[in-house]
Design a protein around this motif. Structure first.
Motif, PDB file in Angstrom:
ATOM      1  N   PRO A   7     -10.420  -9.183   2.057  1.00 27.72           N
ATOM      2  CA  PRO A   7     -10.826  -9.024   3.460  1.00 27.72           C
ATOM      3  C   PRO A   7     -12.285  -9.400   3.659  1.00 27.72           C
ATOM      4  O   PRO A   7     -13.120  -9.232   2.765  1.00 27.72           O
ATOM      5  N   ILE A   9     -15.654  -8.534   5.446  1.00 25.95           N
ATOM      6  CA  ILE A   9     -16.301  -7.360   6.038  1.00 25.95           C
ATOM      7  C   ILE A   9     -17.637  -7.779   6.634  1.00 25.95           C
ATOM      8  O   ILE A   9     -18.514  -8.296   5.928  1.00 25.95           O
ATOM      9  N   CYS A  37     -13.998  -7.641  -1.661  1.00 25.96           N
ATOM     10  CA  CYS A  37     -14.079  -8.234  -0.327  1.00 25.96           C
ATOM     11  C   CYS A  37     -15.049  -9.405  -0.303  1.00 25.96           C
ATOM     12  O   CYS A  37     -15.726  -9.704  -1.295  1.00 25.96           O
ATOM     13  N   ASP A 120     -12.345  -9.008   9.193  1.00 26.24           N
ATOM     14  CA  ASP A 120     -11.290  -7.994   9.134  1.00 26.24           C
ATOM     15  C   ASP A 120     -11.780  -6.606   9.502  1.00 26.24           C
ATOM     16  O   ASP A 120     -10.996  -5.783   9.984  1.00 26.24           O
ATOM     17  N   ALA A 121     -13.044  -6.322   9.227  1.00 24.32           N
ATOM     18  CA  ALA A 121     -13.568  -4.973   9.458  1.00 24.32           C
ATOM     19  C   ALA A 121     -15.074  -5.048   9.613  1.00 24.32           C
ATOM     20  O   ALA A 121     -15.707  -6.064   9.295  1.00 24.32           O
ATOM     21  N   PHE A 295      -9.894  -2.636  15.214  1.00 28.18           N
ATOM     22  CA  PHE A 295     -10.233  -3.047  13.858  1.00 28.18           C
ATOM     23  C   PHE A 295     -10.793  -1.838  13.109  1.00 28.18           C
ATOM     24  O   PHE A 295     -11.143  -0.822  13.705  1.00 28.18           O
ATOM     25  N   CYS A 330      -8.341  -2.082   4.928  1.00 25.87           N
ATOM     26  CA  CYS A 330      -7.813  -3.381   5.359  1.00 25.87           C
ATOM     27  C   CYS A 330      -6.594  -3.772   4.544  1.00 25.87           C
ATOM     28  O   CYS A 330      -5.571  -4.203   5.090  1.00 25.87           O
ATOM     29  N   ARG A 331      -6.699  -3.628   3.234  1.00 29.22           N
ATOM     30  CA  ARG A 331      -5.555  -3.971   2.374  1.00 29.22           C
ATOM     31  C   ARG A 331      -4.366  -3.068   2.666  1.00 29.22           C
ATOM     32  O   ARG A 331      -3.220  -3.518   2.706  1.00 29.22           O
ATOM     33  N   THR A 333      -3.607  -1.411   5.472  1.00 29.70           N
ATOM     34  CA  THR A 333      -2.974  -1.695   6.762  1.00 29.70           C
ATOM     35  C   THR A 333      -2.247  -3.035   6.732  1.00 29.70           C
ATOM     36  O   THR A 333      -1.203  -3.194   7.366  1.00 29.70           O
ATOM     37  N   ARG A 334      -2.787  -3.996   5.998  1.00 26.99           N
ATOM     38  CA  ARG A 334      -2.081  -5.280   5.835  1.00 26.99           C
ATOM     39  C   ARG A 334      -0.726  -5.069   5.186  1.00 26.99           C
ATOM     40  O   ARG A 334       0.278  -5.638   5.620  1.00 26.99           O
TER      41      ARG A 334
END
Length: 341
Positions: A7, A9, A37, A120-121, A295, A330-331, A333-334
């Motif tokens: 992701p 960041i 990340c 992503d975040a 996000f 992030c991982r 939720t993906r």
């Protein structure tokens, strides 16, 4: 759509007069960050360069125009440079309208990148409430600013410390007003949102403990009546709706019990009730997470620390943990999205 395994960041530099630039540079020297990340900085290139030079931090700072130019390697600081600090008039270690305006612009840029899917975040360095107010913002904290920018009325604040999740019924209001806000409806609505957001990040059926307001959860009405009038009825209603909720649990034991694994999350009734518990357990390991936004947003749990700016002693662990947690969420939720397709 972002097509990268790690992701991306976006790290906002925070108040340029504070320790944000120092902890950012130190964080980008940590191998573990780049293992999880691809981080980029949104800030001011000149401030970062001055900090690196004065503190002898061996980082390679690269100005990039877009996320597609990220290099992503230890010691390489890719920065989207807003160039919004005039070094001839800027003073470190103090709140100013210029610093407040700059920190707000970093946040706005990060939100824009996140909303358009370029990152992503967002992980944020500390801003200063006085500086932000001097810059003319009606909002004094990150959570309120982010909510306004995203059109979210009341985002949830969650502290993540050693796996324990602490939520807050109220945030930046005087204690006397926080006490008045302990109402059945507010508790029911907040716990309902907590469960929804926890499910969104992969915790399907969490057990929530509601902290008490009064000592010993009022000792059956001997020490206040908020438990009997507001908190217990709220817990009973939540249970009737099928939620796993317990409380009111005395505040002097609820956090200990959570760290022992008894609860998945705690609803703290006011700002300091949860902050003191989390920061006493692990000051630098506590990460603030804002849920309810489009996000993931994480943050350090400390302030701008004007008093130690330029001394080279600022601890970057909280920012490191914030970035790592953002990458983890992030991982997670993906994966959830992939499983539900």
């Amino acid at each position: 759509m972002i097509n990268c395994e790690k992701p991306i960041i976006g790290v906002t530099m925070g108040d340029p007069a504070g320790i944000g630039s120092e902890i950012t540079l130190k964080t980008f020297l940590e191998t573990e960050i780049f293992e999880v990340c691809k981080p980029i900085v949104i800030g001011d290139l000149k401030i970062l360069e001055n900090t690196a030079r004065s503190l002898n931090l061996k980082a390679s700072i690269r100005r990039i125009q877009s996320v597609s130019e990220i290099h992503g390697g230890i010691g390489i600081v890719d920065i989207i440079d807003l160039g919004n600090i005039d070094l001839s008039s800027f003073e470190a270690r103090k709140a100013s309208a210029q610093g407040g305006k700059a920190s707000l612009e970093y946040i706005r840029k990060a939100v824009s990148l996140a909303l358009q899917g370029d990152i992503d975040a967002v992980a944020t360095c500390p801003i200063n409430k006085q500086a932000v107010r001097m810059a003319g913002s009606p909002y004094i904290g990150h959570t309120e600013i982010l909510g306004a920018l995203c059109g979210v009325k009341d985002p949830l604040t969650m502290f993540w410390v050693r796996g324990v999740k602490i939520f807050f019924l109220t945030r930046h209001i005087p204690l006397v007003e926080a006490i008045k806000a302990v109402k059945k409806k507010r508790i029911v609505d907040t716990v309902t949102r907590i469960v929804s957001e926890m499910r969104r990040i992969g915790f399907e059926d969490p057990l929530i403990a509601v902290a008490s307001l009064n000592p010993h959860a009022s000792d059956g009405g001997l020490i206040g009546d908020e438990e009997e009038k507001e908190i217990i009825p709220a817990v009973e209603e939540l249970k009737s709706r099928g939620f796993r909720v317990t409380g009111p649990v005395p505040a002097d034991s609820v956090f200990h019990n959570a760290f022992e694994g008894k609860y998945d999350a705690i609803l703290s009734l006011y700002h300091d009730q949860g902050h003191i518990a989390a920061k006493t357990i692990d000051f630098y390991g506590t990460v603030s997470v804002t849920l309810g936004l489009p996000f993931i947003r994480t943050s350090v749990d400390h302030g701008t620390a004007y008093d130690i700016v330029g001394k080279g002693i600022a601890n970057s662990k909280s920012l490191e943990e914030a970035i790592k947690l953002a990458a983890y969420l992030c991982r997670k939720t993906r994966l959830l999205k992939e499983e539900t397709r």
